[in-house]
Design a protein around this motif. Structure first.
Motif, PDB file in Angstrom:
ATOM      1  N   VAL A  20       0.832  -1.201   0.000  1.00  0.00           N
ATOM      2  CA  VAL A  20       0.000   0.000   0.000  1.00  0.00           C
ATOM      3  C   VAL A  20       0.869   1.254   0.000  1.00  0.00           C
ATOM      4  CG1 VAL A  20      -1.622   1.370   1.374  1.00  0.00           C
ATOM      5  CG2 VAL A  20      -2.019  -1.078   1.061  1.00  0.00           C
ATOM      6  N   THR A  21       1.894   1.274   0.825  1.00  0.00           N
ATOM      7  CA  THR A  21       2.785   2.437   0.897  1.00  0.00           C
ATOM      8  C   THR A  21       3.497   2.664  -0.429  1.00  0.00           C
ATOM      9  OG1 THR A  21       3.144   2.113   3.276  1.00  0.00           O
ATOM     10  CG2 THR A  21       4.761   3.444   2.093  1.00  0.00           C
ATOM     11  N   LEU A  22       3.982   1.597  -1.046  1.00  0.00           N
ATOM     12  CA  LEU A  22       4.671   1.711  -2.329  1.00  0.00           C
ATOM     13  C   LEU A  22       3.746   2.257  -3.411  1.00  0.00           C
ATOM     14  CD1 LEU A  22       7.139   1.194  -4.148  1.00  0.00           C
ATOM     15  CD2 LEU A  22       6.279  -1.150  -4.477  1.00  0.00           C
ATOM     16  N   VAL A  23       2.548   1.692  -3.511  1.00  0.00           N
ATOM     17  CA  VAL A  23       1.596   2.123  -4.541  1.00  0.00           C
ATOM     18  C   VAL A  23       1.202   3.577  -4.336  1.00  0.00           C
ATOM     19  CG1 VAL A  23      -0.732   1.787  -5.458  1.00  0.00           C
ATOM     20  CG2 VAL A  23       0.724  -0.188  -4.990  1.00  0.00           C
ATOM     21  N   MET A  24       0.935   3.966  -3.082  1.00  0.00           N
ATOM     22  CA  MET A  24       0.545   5.347  -2.804  1.00  0.00           C
ATOM     23  C   MET A  24       1.641   6.326  -3.205  1.00  0.00           C
ATOM     24  SD  MET A  24      -1.386   4.892   0.890  1.00  0.00           S
ATOM     25  CE  MET A  24      -1.829   6.611   1.066  1.00  0.00           C
ATOM     26  N   ASN A  25       2.892   5.984  -2.929  1.00  0.00           N
ATOM     27  CA  ASN A  25       3.994   6.885  -3.255  1.00  0.00           C
ATOM     28  C   ASN A  25       4.250   6.953  -4.755  1.00  0.00           C
ATOM     29  OD1 ASN A  25       5.674   8.081  -0.833  1.00  0.00           O
ATOM     30  ND2 ASN A  25       4.935   6.094  -0.152  1.00  0.00           N
ATOM     31  N   ALA A 106       6.917   9.206   4.294  1.00  0.00           N
ATOM     32  CA  ALA A 106       7.491   8.892   2.980  1.00  0.00           C
ATOM     33  C   ALA A 106       6.780   9.666   1.882  1.00  0.00           C
ATOM     34  CB  ALA A 106       7.385   7.386   2.720  1.00  0.00           C
ATOM     35  N   MET A 107       5.452   9.762   1.977  1.00  0.00           N
ATOM     36  CA  MET A 107       4.692  10.517   0.979  1.00  0.00           C
ATOM     37  C   MET A 107       5.094  11.984   0.972  1.00  0.00           C
ATOM     38  SD  MET A 107       0.918   8.791   1.359  1.00  0.00           S
ATOM     39  CE  MET A 107       0.121  10.275   0.749  1.00  0.00           C
ATOM     40  N   ALA A 108       5.310  12.541   2.150  1.00  0.00           N
ATOM     41  CA  ALA A 108       5.725  13.949   2.219  1.00  0.00           C
ATOM     42  C   ALA A 108       7.071  14.134   1.520  1.00  0.00           C
ATOM     43  CB  ALA A 108       5.810  14.394   3.675  1.00  0.00           C
ATOM     44  N   GLY A 109       7.999  13.219   1.796  1.00  0.00           N
ATOM     45  CA  GLY A 109       9.307  13.320   1.159  1.00  0.00           C
ATOM     46  C   GLY A 109       9.237  13.135  -0.345  1.00  0.00           C
ATOM     47  N   VAL A 110       8.472  12.134  -0.787  1.00  0.00           N
ATOM     48  CA  VAL A 110       8.340  11.863  -2.220  1.00  0.00           C
ATOM     49  C   VAL A 110       7.687  13.043  -2.936  1.00  0.00           C
ATOM     50  CG1 VAL A 110       7.071  10.458  -3.905  1.00  0.00           C
ATOM     51  CG2 VAL A 110       8.338   9.353  -2.059  1.00  0.00           C
ATOM     52  N   SER A 111       6.657  13.609  -2.326  1.00  0.00           N
ATOM     53  CA  SER A 111       5.951  14.720  -2.978  1.00  0.00           C
ATOM     54  C   SER A 111       6.849  15.942  -3.114  1.00  0.00           C
ATOM     55  CB  SER A 111       4.684  15.083  -2.191  1.00  0.00           C
ATOM     56  OG  SER A 111       4.995  15.508  -0.870  1.00  0.00           O
ATOM     57  N   VAL A 112       7.638  16.229  -2.096  1.00  0.00           N
ATOM     58  CA  VAL A 112       8.536  17.384  -2.154  1.00  0.00           C
ATOM     59  C   VAL A 112       9.622  17.162  -3.208  1.00  0.00           C
ATOM     60  CG1 VAL A 112      10.279  18.697  -0.882  1.00  0.00           C
ATOM     61  CG2 VAL A 112       8.103  18.128   0.211  1.00  0.00           C
ATOM     62  N   ILE A 113      10.198  15.959  -3.237  1.00  0.00           N
ATOM     63  CA  ILE A 113      11.252  15.652  -4.210  1.00  0.00           C
ATOM     64  C   ILE A 113      10.710  15.710  -5.637  1.00  0.00           C
ATOM     65  CG2 ILE A 113      12.780  13.835  -5.062  1.00  0.00           C
ATOM     66  CD1 ILE A 113      13.098  12.937  -2.116  1.00  0.00           C
ATOM     67  N   THR A 124       6.414  23.993  -0.765  1.00  0.00           N
ATOM     68  CA  THR A 124       6.759  22.859   0.099  1.00  0.00           C
ATOM     69  C   THR A 124       5.814  22.748   1.278  1.00  0.00           C
ATOM     70  OG1 THR A 124       9.108  22.970  -0.504  1.00  0.00           O
ATOM     71  CG2 THR A 124       8.559  21.872   1.558  1.00  0.00           C
ATOM     72  N   GLN A 125       5.459  23.876   1.885  1.00  0.00           N
ATOM     73  CA  GLN A 125       4.560  23.852   3.037  1.00  0.00           C
ATOM     74  C   GLN A 125       3.185  23.328   2.650  1.00  0.00           C
ATOM     75  OE1 GLN A 125       5.570  24.575   6.275  1.00  0.00           O
ATOM     76  NE2 GLN A 125       3.622  23.518   6.646  1.00  0.00           N
ATOM     77  N   THR A 126       2.728  23.648   1.449  1.00  0.00           N
ATOM     78  CA  THR A 126       1.433  23.145   0.980  1.00  0.00           C
ATOM     79  C   THR A 126       1.454  21.627   0.892  1.00  0.00           C
ATOM     80  OG1 THR A 126       0.960  25.158  -0.271  1.00  0.00           O
ATOM     81  CG2 THR A 126      -0.237  23.161  -0.917  1.00  0.00           C
ATOM     82  N   LEU A 127       2.509  21.070   0.349  1.00  0.00           N
ATOM     83  CA  LEU A 127       2.628  19.612   0.242  1.00  0.00           C
ATOM     84  C   LEU A 127       2.686  18.967   1.622  1.00  0.00           C
ATOM     85  CD1 LEU A 127       5.146  19.347  -2.728  1.00  0.00           C
ATOM     86  CD2 LEU A 127       2.713  18.763  -2.757  1.00  0.00           C
ATOM     87  N   LEU A 128       3.422  19.573   2.526  1.00  0.00           N
ATOM     88  CA  LEU A 128       3.496  19.035   3.890  1.00  0.00           C
ATOM     89  C   LEU A 128       2.130  19.074   4.562  1.00  0.00           C
ATOM     90  CD1 LEU A 128       6.867  20.592   5.123  1.00  0.00           C
ATOM     91  CD2 LEU A 128       6.458  18.278   4.267  1.00  0.00           C
ATOM     92  N   ASN A 129       1.387  20.158   4.364  1.00  0.00           N
ATOM     93  CA  ASN A 129       0.046  20.276   4.943  1.00  0.00           C
ATOM     94  C   ASN A 129      -0.909  19.248   4.352  1.00  0.00           C
ATOM     95  OD1 ASN A 129       0.945  22.417   6.479  1.00  0.00           O
ATOM     96  ND2 ASN A 129       0.094  23.984   5.142  1.00  0.00           N
ATOM     97  N   LEU A 130      -0.814  19.021   3.041  1.00  0.00           N
ATOM     98  CA  LEU A 130      -1.674  18.039   2.396  1.00  0.00           C
ATOM     99  C   LEU A 130      -1.420  16.640   2.950  1.00  0.00           C
ATOM    100  CD1 LEU A 130      -1.513  19.213  -1.334  1.00  0.00           C
ATOM    101  CD2 LEU A 130      -3.559  19.164   0.106  1.00  0.00           C
ATOM    102  N   ASN A 131      -0.169  16.293   3.111  1.00  0.00           N
ATOM    103  CA  ASN A 131       0.155  14.967   3.631  1.00  0.00           C
ATOM    104  C   ASN A 131      -0.213  14.828   5.101  1.00  0.00           C
ATOM    105  OD1 ASN A 131       1.580  13.313   1.466  1.00  0.00           O
ATOM    106  ND2 ASN A 131       2.658  15.252   1.305  1.00  0.00           N
ATOM    107  N   PHE A 132      -0.084  15.912   5.841  1.00  0.00           N
ATOM    108  CA  PHE A 132      -0.501  15.871   7.246  1.00  0.00           C
ATOM    109  C   PHE A 132      -2.010  15.697   7.352  1.00  0.00           C
ATOM    110  CE2 PHE A 132      -1.781  18.223  11.176  1.00  0.00           C
ATOM    111  CZ  PHE A 132      -1.292  17.285  12.081  1.00  0.00           C
ATOM    112  N   GLY A 133      -2.755  16.391   6.507  1.00  0.00           N
ATOM    113  CA  GLY A 133      -4.207  16.238   6.515  1.00  0.00           C
ATOM    114  C   GLY A 133      -4.635  14.840   6.148  1.00  0.00           C
ATOM    115  N   ALA A 134      -4.001  14.266   5.114  1.00  0.00           N
ATOM    116  CA  ALA A 134      -4.320  12.895   4.710  1.00  0.00           C
ATOM    117  C   ALA A 134      -3.976  11.912   5.831  1.00  0.00           C
ATOM    118  CB  ALA A 134      -3.565  12.537   3.439  1.00  0.00           C
TER     119      ALA A 134
END
Length: 239
Positions: A20-25, A106-113, A124-134
């Protein structure tokens, strides 16, 4: 907390968690690197896919943490050691929360990269907020499933209550999402699921209204994890 039990739980759930983690990322990275990113990443991924995919892990693993082991008889073996029920419940709680922290970290890191590589235009803060909300949605789902697993001794009852409730919330979120695409009359459906407490639209708009809603998700998680731990510690077990 019992580290041997934590290790056992990690091993028994690693396959479904890892997949699940791999597919999501992978999906997240691909969407960020595509054009029309805002339209895809917001409503498609964080509004629908992220919650749906993590619900699979939460329902399967959450059912196994307590009720599944009682149902299969392995809980009797665990409790033959000098370990309290509360310790068992807390250990399983730590696994569930910890696995979600790693997934969304991991999703936060992948999204930022991916955003930096593709120059997709996200802050970057928007991506971090999105992943925190999820993550908070997933945590609330996990709490609901953990409560059911702690209350019931049979897996079928835990799945039939907590699992079906999580699935219902997902289905309502999917149906309600069509209101964003012009389907009239579905706006109210969006408010029937706790997924709506993750206001990704407000996060993308750099607002602040999403914060109190995430606090509500945190409250749901805290209460349900507490119910599951207390119920497991006090209930009669068929050992």
């Amino acid at each position: 907390m019992s580290f041997p039990l934590l290790k056992q739980t990690f091993k028994s759930n690693f396959a479904v968690w890892g997949l699940v983690t791999l597919v999501m990322n992978v999906i997240l990275a691909q969407l960020i690197m595509m054009k029309q990113t805002q339209a895809l990443v917001g409503p498609m991924y964080y509004g629908m896919l992220a919650s749906t995919m993590v619900a699979l892990f939460v329902v399967i693993s959450g059912n196994k943490l307590l009720a599944g082991q009682v149902d299969q008889g392995s809980m009797a073996y665990i409790l033959t050691a000098p370990i309290r029920r509360t310790t068992v419940a807390i250990t399983q709680l730590v696994y569930m929360v910890g696995s979600l922290v790693v997934t969304y970290g991991a999703m936060a890191g992948v999204s930022v990269i991916a955003n930096n590589i593709a120059d997709a235009g996200f802050k970057t803060q928007t991506l971090l907020n999105l992943n925190f909300g999820a993550f908070m949605v997933a945590l609330a789902f996990a709490g609901i499933m953990f409560a059911a697993s702690g209350i019931f001794n049979l897996s079928k009852y835990a799945f039939g209550t907590g699992g079906l409730l999580v699935i219902l919330f997902i289905l309502l979120a999917i149906v309600g999402s069509f209101a964003d695409y012009g389907v009239a009359g579905l706006e109210n459906v969006q408010h029937l699921t706790i997924v709506s407490l993750f206001d990704y639209k407000n996060i993308l708009a750099a607002g602040s209204k999403w914060l109190p809603k995430l606090a509500a998700l945190g409250g749901i998680a805290a209460v349900t994890f507490g119910i599951g731990t207390t119920a497991f510690a006090k209930k009669d077990l068929p050992l």
